[in-house]
Motif scaffolding. Sequence first.
Motif, PDB file in Angstrom:
ATOM      1  N   THR B  59      41.377  21.325  -7.709  1.00  0.00           N
ATOM      2  CA  THR B  59      40.296  20.429  -8.715  1.00  0.00           C
ATOM      3  C   THR B  59      40.931  20.600 -10.005  1.00  0.00           C
ATOM      4  O   THR B  59      41.611  21.658 -10.507  1.00  0.00           O
ATOM      5  CB  THR B  59      38.728  20.971  -8.818  1.00  0.00           C
ATOM      6  OG1 THR B  59      39.156  22.385  -8.882  1.00  0.00           O
ATOM      7  CG2 THR B  59      38.286  20.916  -7.330  1.00  0.00           C
ATOM      8  N   PRO B  60      40.892  19.407 -10.815  1.00  0.00           N
ATOM      9  CA  PRO B  60      41.705  19.670 -12.176  1.00  0.00           C
ATOM     10  C   PRO B  60      40.717  20.466 -12.911  1.00  0.00           C
ATOM     11  O   PRO B  60      39.610  20.657 -12.994  1.00  0.00           O
ATOM     12  CB  PRO B  60      41.441  18.009 -12.644  1.00  0.00           C
ATOM     13  CG  PRO B  60      40.954  17.339 -11.480  1.00  0.00           C
ATOM     14  CD  PRO B  60      40.486  18.147 -10.400  1.00  0.00           C
ATOM     15  N   GLY B  61      41.481  21.246 -13.739  1.00  0.00           N
ATOM     16  CA  GLY B  61      40.665  22.266 -14.560  1.00  0.00           C
ATOM     17  C   GLY B  61      40.090  21.746 -15.827  1.00  0.00           C
ATOM     18  O   GLY B  61      39.684  20.548 -15.630  1.00  0.00           O
ATOM     19  N   LEU B 116      39.153  13.422 -12.690  1.00  0.00           N
ATOM     20  CA  LEU B 116      38.214  14.396 -12.355  1.00  0.00           C
ATOM     21  C   LEU B 116      37.934  14.485 -10.975  1.00  0.00           C
ATOM     22  O   LEU B 116      36.955  15.305 -10.498  1.00  0.00           O
ATOM     23  CB  LEU B 116      36.665  13.893 -12.887  1.00  0.00           C
ATOM     24  CG  LEU B 116      36.726  13.547 -14.382  1.00  0.00           C
ATOM     25  CD1 LEU B 116      35.533  12.488 -14.787  1.00  0.00           C
ATOM     26  CD2 LEU B 116      36.534  14.846 -15.028  1.00  0.00           C
ATOM     27  N   ILE B 234      42.637  24.178 -10.132  1.00  0.00           N
ATOM     28  CA  ILE B 234      42.313  25.443  -9.286  1.00  0.00           C
ATOM     29  C   ILE B 234      42.189  25.239  -7.796  1.00  0.00           C
ATOM     30  O   ILE B 234      41.608  24.016  -7.726  1.00  0.00           O
ATOM     31  CB  ILE B 234      40.678  26.123  -9.825  1.00  0.00           C
ATOM     32  CG1 ILE B 234      40.912  26.233 -11.574  1.00  0.00           C
ATOM     33  CG2 ILE B 234      40.273  27.206  -9.093  1.00  0.00           C
ATOM     34  CD1 ILE B 234      39.761  26.750 -12.123  1.00  0.00           C
TER      35      ILE B 234
END
Lengths: 138, 292
Positions: B59-61, B116, B234
Amino acid sequence: MTRAPLLLAASLALASAAQPAFAHHSFAMFDPSKPLQFEATVQSLQWTAPHAVVWVQAGPVGTYGAGLWSLELPTSPANLAKMGWNRNSVKAGDKVVVSINPIRDGRRAGQFKKLTILATGQVLEAGNIPGLAVQPPK
Amino acid sequence: MTRTTPRPLLAALWLALAAPSLAQAAGPAPGAAEPVNPKPTRADWIAIADQPDLSGVWTPGPLDKYPPGNTTEPKWLPAIKPIYERLKQLDAEGRPQNIWVDCLPEGLPSSWTQTLNSLEFLPTPGRITILGELDGNRQRRVWIDGRPHPADPDPSFSGHSIGHWEGQTLVIDTIAFLPQVYISTAQGVGIPNNGDMHVVERITLTGPDSARVDLVVDAPHVLAEPWKASRTLIRHRERSFDLAESSCRQGDFLEGRDKDGLAIWVPLPKDDGGARLPLDQAAIPASKEQKR
């Protein structure tokens, strides 16, 4: 009153502080300076990418006539699922209180912020993705 | 000779037969073998186990409007800067000039800097495939088999990508973008790259389940200098993070029934910025018009 486990205390603070930055379209057309809260009846939860939508029927609200509102969630079912939502989180006929940022042009549409199911007291928000401490709501 | 084939037909036949060799003329040198993707060997599959492990869903931080390590905006050419500033102003005024409302793919660099949505890396011999959770699971193929970029690749949203490992870092070099692909700093603020964009990504494992993507975006027709941007990722091994189908256009429709009771899609009206509207709210009520 029970609070849904997905309600993260931190998300409220972040929701007001974060810049609007959303998947696939800006949410700048919604006006955070004129938040609305009103009672409504859920018609459906549109469980679609890029943004889910809670459709609710409401009586007159301020200068708005009675009718159907689109309350757009700021992200997709995949991300909402990671926040604890599912496509049955709200059901047709649920009496709810919704908190929204209305669209600036006066139509019955808004950015979904929070919803309370009156029968259970359950609160639904689009909060953080677990594990990302500072991820803004989306 | 009792039968003659009409000349036009002969010509057509010749073209059809010659087409494969004509197509090759632009690729390998005459006489060279058509390049193939070789059948992977057991050793090829085993070698993947020795690569840095990018498997899983990421996942994008923290969503940074201007990502970490890069607090400055892109340095635009003088002719572009006022256009960009105007877009920023409109967005700030609540009149976003949305750049993805048509649901065409974001492409690079925005699929990193603006997304996102989760993504995953699929390593296979000679290639790493990147799947994203939008655009119906948009995908990128990164060739790590040593091939060069094609001499004249077809432009696309995500371009043509070749990569190699430098230690724990996957370095990806991408060219052949459509000139319309945006360089964006917000969902409603972006400038088309205008052609000849070149993007270098360095994807580095920074911990057991963390990674960073460093981008250098060179777009000589709109940028005064290459733009550097970063994003943190992450990793999630939980099955609840498995990528879901995510079709960008689906939200433009409600589920409905036609007169025969068949399930159909009912198009929804949208405002200029892409917000979905009730069917009876397609037009702005006259009583509210002055609010705009």
